[in-house]
Structure formats: structure tokens, C-alpha cells
Scaffold this motif. Structure first.
Motif, PDB file in Angstrom:
ATOM      1  N   THR A  58       0.837  -1.192   0.000  1.00 47.58           N
ATOM      2  CA  THR A  58       0.000   0.000   0.000  1.00 47.58           C
ATOM      3  C   THR A  58       0.872   1.242   0.000  1.00 47.58           C
ATOM      4  O   THR A  58       2.085   1.168   0.267  1.00 47.58           O
ATOM      5  CB  THR A  58      -0.939   0.025   1.224  1.00 47.58           C
ATOM      6  N   ILE A  59       0.269   2.372  -0.291  1.00 46.93           N
ATOM      7  CA  ILE A  59       0.959   3.662  -0.258  1.00 46.93           C
ATOM      8  C   ILE A  59       0.409   4.477   0.898  1.00 46.93           C
ATOM      9  O   ILE A  59      -0.808   4.641   1.027  1.00 46.93           O
ATOM     10  CB  ILE A  59       0.778   4.427  -1.582  1.00 46.93           C
ATOM     11  N   ASN A  60       1.304   4.972   1.739  1.00 47.85           N
ATOM     12  CA  ASN A  60       0.916   5.772   2.903  1.00 47.85           C
ATOM     13  C   ASN A  60       1.298   7.226   2.633  1.00 47.85           C
ATOM     14  O   ASN A  60       2.469   7.588   2.652  1.00 47.85           O
ATOM     15  CB  ASN A  60       1.627   5.244   4.155  1.00 47.85           C
ATOM     16  N   ASN A  61       0.303   8.079   2.357  1.00 48.58           N
ATOM     17  CA  ASN A  61       0.550   9.486   2.060  1.00 48.58           C
ATOM     18  C   ASN A  61       0.717  10.290   3.337  1.00 48.58           C
ATOM     19  O   ASN A  61      -0.049  10.115   4.302  1.00 48.58           O
ATOM     20  CB  ASN A  61      -0.615  10.059   1.248  1.00 48.58           C
ATOM     21  N   LEU A  62       1.709  11.187   3.360  1.00 50.13           N
ATOM     22  CA  LEU A  62       1.993  12.021   4.526  1.00 50.13           C
ATOM     23  C   LEU A  62       1.801  13.486   4.151  1.00 50.13           C
ATOM     24  O   LEU A  62       2.283  13.943   3.118  1.00 50.13           O
ATOM     25  CB  LEU A  62       3.421  11.794   5.018  1.00 50.13           C
ATOM     26  N   SER A  63       1.119  14.223   5.014  1.00 47.36           N
ATOM     27  CA  SER A  63       0.824  15.626   4.728  1.00 47.36           C
ATOM     28  C   SER A  63       1.861  16.586   5.305  1.00 47.36           C
ATOM     29  O   SER A  63       1.882  17.760   4.962  1.00 47.36           O
ATOM     30  CB  SER A  63      -0.551  15.984   5.297  1.00 47.36           C
ATOM     31  N   GLY A  64       2.705  16.093   6.220  1.00 39.44           N
ATOM     32  CA  GLY A  64       3.647  16.968   6.904  1.00 39.44           C
ATOM     33  C   GLY A  64       3.114  17.507   8.215  1.00 39.44           C
ATOM     34  O   GLY A  64       3.822  18.195   8.950  1.00 39.44           O
ATOM     35  N   ASN A  65       1.860  17.197   8.539  1.00 44.07           N
ATOM     36  CA  ASN A  65       1.250  17.617   9.801  1.00 44.07           C
ATOM     37  C   ASN A  65       1.248  16.427  10.760  1.00 44.07           C
ATOM     38  O   ASN A  65       0.549  15.437  10.525  1.00 44.07           O
ATOM     39  CB  ASN A  65      -0.187  18.104   9.557  1.00 44.07           C
ATOM     40  N   PRO A  66       2.007  16.498  11.871  1.00 42.72           N
ATOM     41  CA  PRO A  66       2.098  15.347  12.788  1.00 42.72           C
ATOM     42  C   PRO A  66       0.783  14.993  13.458  1.00 42.72           C
ATOM     43  O   PRO A  66       0.629  13.885  13.983  1.00 42.72           O
ATOM     44  CB  PRO A  66       3.141  15.804  13.825  1.00 42.72           C
TER      45      PRO A  66
END
Length: 364
Positions: free
Chosen positions: A71-79
Motif C-alpha cells: 500500500t501507499i501511505n501518504n503524509l501531509s507533513g502535519n504530525p
């Protein structure tokens, strides 16, 4: 007996993973462990690319147990929203079955239930070891309280029952059952129940009156705002929900005070049966005054502790005191803490009065 109680508590804390469906797909919420992680950037994303993770995971429960998926886990940069994983992390995944047979898996949250369960078991063991027979009764009353809140209070509110009246009835029931199980059916328990009920009702009525005068909305939290978005399917009065929460929040501390006063007066009477009603009342008030100083701090510190990020935000921006005190969220917390503390204070003389009268009348 102890094994039976532990099984009840474990059943309450055990997680239930739901399966839900729509016209095009079926979704399962399951547990998984991360096998491999490759960190990268999405070059097609604006602002120099978005951080993403290519993840290989192994399903640990349900229909697809032991299946390895990518799978692909997208990160927004907001912890606050990102779920950044590494190898051997345990996570909760949503598995989606498409109508054409294609299967997708998405990481939805860290798996936290195991350590929550360990902490819960530790809590119960400490109660049983230190409290012995009283500890067993405490576990039983805790189970009953959880059942009353989860299976009676919340479902009735969702069905449209008045939150304030429902909370008052459930609170009185919890108080009576808890104190009768812990101390038996006697003058001590009856005095504590009357004192607790009086204190909690005072707290609720005072919060309702002041809250209505200053026009509190009940929409002072993200959860309440989210709940308002489903208002078409259920009819909720958010002001009543706020005051119901104040009543329930004050219940534990007021019950503690009521039982402490009633128990103290009974022990004083056993040590010196010749004391009059007035002398027993005075002794109970002396004990209550000592308790009052710490318990009011307990309530206020509990509410303050939950608002530390907000207080830091105010301190950083340094708005005027007029603006701070008139904000809905601040006014709500002030009313909550002060009305709860006043209810606690009222419970002291009420419990002392009822307890001294019942003990002497019983003797006569």
C-alpha cells in the motif's frame, strides 16, 4: 470470582472490528504489522513533492489473516494527522473489496489497543491486590458504571431522550448501586447517596442557569461540532449535552466526598456513641473542610489540565482578559469547574446533616 470479574472487564475493553458495505465495495477494519517501508516523495505533488511511504504489511486478523499486501501511505507533513510508520509497527488497516474483485488496503491508525489493554489489566490487578474484598467490589461497580454509560445513557440520548434528565437518573442509579455494593445497605450508604445526589443536582442546576444566562452553545469542542454534522439523523440538544456532561463529570468527585463524610461520622460515632447530633454534625463538617480544599483543587486542575494547549495559545498571543473570559470555550470550562466545585461543597454539609440525624435516630 476474580476470574469472572476479569473476563467481564476484558470483554468491555476488547476492541470490536466492524465490517461495513455499500453498493460498490465491502470494507473490513483489521490489524496488521509493517514488514517493509520505503520513504519517497510524490514528484507530481505541488510544493516540491509530498512525502509518501511505500509499505508492505501483513494482515493479522480477519478474513485476510496472514496475507501480505502493498500500500501507499501518504503524509501531509502535519504530525497531528500523519501516520508515519516503520518496520515492525502494528497498525489498523481498512481493507476494501471492490466489486470487480480488486483489493485495496489503507493504513488508518496506529494499533494502540494492546497497551491500553495491558494498562487496564494492571489497573484491575492493583485494585484486587490492594483492595482485596473491597477491590473485587470496586471492579464490579466499575463494570456496572461502564455498562450504565455505554449501554443505557448514551443510547437513550441518541434516541432523543432529554440528556439532562437521563444523566440525572443514570447518575443517581450509579451512585446508589456503587455505594450499596461497596458499603452495604446502611445509614452510611444512604447518607452518602443523599449527599451525592444533592451535590450533583446543585452542580447541574447551577450550570444550567448560568449557562443559559451567558448563552453557552455546547459547541465548544471539535467532537461536538462533528456530532452536529449528523443532526439530520438524530435530534440532539447541544446545550443539554453540555450540562449533562457537567453533571456526569462532577459525579465521581462528589460521590467521593459524600462517602468520606458519611464514613467519618459513622467511625466517630462508634468511637464515642455519646456524642449528640450537633457534635456529630460538627465533626463531619471539620472532616469535610479538610477534604474540600483538596477536592476543589482536583476538579479545577482536572479541567485546567485538559485545556493546557488552549491556555498556552492564549499566553502566546496575549489577547485581552475581556476577550478571553467572553469566549464560549473559556466560559464553558469556567462554568464547568466552578459549578462542579460548588456541588462538591454543598455535598459536605448535606451529607454531614443527614448522616448525623440517621445515626442518632437509628440508635433511638
Amino acid at each position: 470470582m476474580r476470574k469472572y470479574i476479569l473476563l467481564i472487564i476484558l470483554a468491555l475493553f476488547a476492541s470490536v472490528f466492524n465490517v461495513y458495505a455499500d453498493e460498490e465495495s465491502i470494507m473490513y477494519t483489521e490489524k496488521a504489522v509493517i514488514l517493509e517501508v520505503e520513504n519517497s516523495k510524490d514528484v507530481n505533488f505541488e510544493n516540491n513533492g509530498q512525502d509518501i511511504q511505500y509499505v508492505k504489511l501483513k494482515i493479522m486478523s480477519g478474513k485476510y489473516k496472514n496475507k501480505v499486501m502493498d500500500t501507499i501511505n501518504n503524509l501531509s507533513g502535519n504530525p497531528a494527522y500523519d501516520i508515519k510508520v516503520k518496520e515492525n509497527d502494528k497498525v489498523v488497516v481498512v481493507i476494501e473489496e471492490e466489486s470487480d474483485g480488486y483489493i485495496n488496503a489503507y493504513i488508518s491508525e496506529y494499533l494502540r489497543q494492546d497497551y491500553i489493554l495491558y494498562l487496564s489489566i494492571m489497573f484491575i490487578l492493583f485494585i484486587l491486590v490492594v483492595g482485596k474484598q473491597k477491590g473485587i467490589k470496586s471492579v464490579i461497580t466499575l463494570t456496572i458504571t461502564l455498562f450504565a454509560v455505554l449501554k443505557i445513557l448514551l443510547p437513550l440520548i441518541l434516541k432523543g431522550f432529554n440528556p439532562i434528565l437521563t444523566t440525572i437518573c443514570v447518575s443517581i442509579g450509579i451512585t446508589g448501586i456503587t455505594l450499596f455494593i461497596i458499603s452495604g445497605i446502611n445509614t452510611k450508604s444512604i447518607s452518602a447517596i443523599i449527599g451525592t445526589t444533592g451535590g450533583v443536582l446543585t452542580s447541574g442546576l447551577l450550570a444550567y442557569y448560568v449557562g443559559s444566562k451567558i448563552k453557552l452553545t455546547g459547541l465548544n469542542s471539535e467532537e461536538a461540532i462533528m456530532l452536529s454534522t449528523i443532526g439530520d439523523s438524530i435530534n440532539l440538544d447541544f446545550k443539554s449535552l453540555l450540562f449533562a456532561g457537567i453533571i456526569m463529570g462532577a459525579l465521581g468527585a462528589v460521590m467521593d466526598v459524600g462517602m468520606s463524610i458519611a464514613s467519618s461520622i459513622e467511625e466517630i460515632h462508634k468511637a464515642n456513641p455519646s456524642l449528640s447530633k450537633k457534635e456529630l454534625f460538627a465533626s463531619g463538617m471539620n472532616v469535610g473542610r479538610d477534604i474540600m480544599g483538596t477536592m476543589t483543587n482536583t476538579l479545577i486542575l482536572a479541567y485546567t489540565g485538559s485545556s493546557i494547549p488552549l491556555l498556552l495559545l492564549f499566553m502566546y498571543h496575549e489577547p485581552s482578559i475581556v476577550k478571553i473570559l467572553n469566549l464560549d470555550i473559556i466560559a464553558t470550562e469556567v462554568v464547568r469547574s466552578l459549578s462542579g466545585s460548588i456541588g462538591l461543597i454543598i455535598a459536605i454539609p448535606l451529607t454531614a446533616l443527614v448522616s448525623s440525624m440517621l445515626i442518632k435516630n437509628k440508635k433511638e
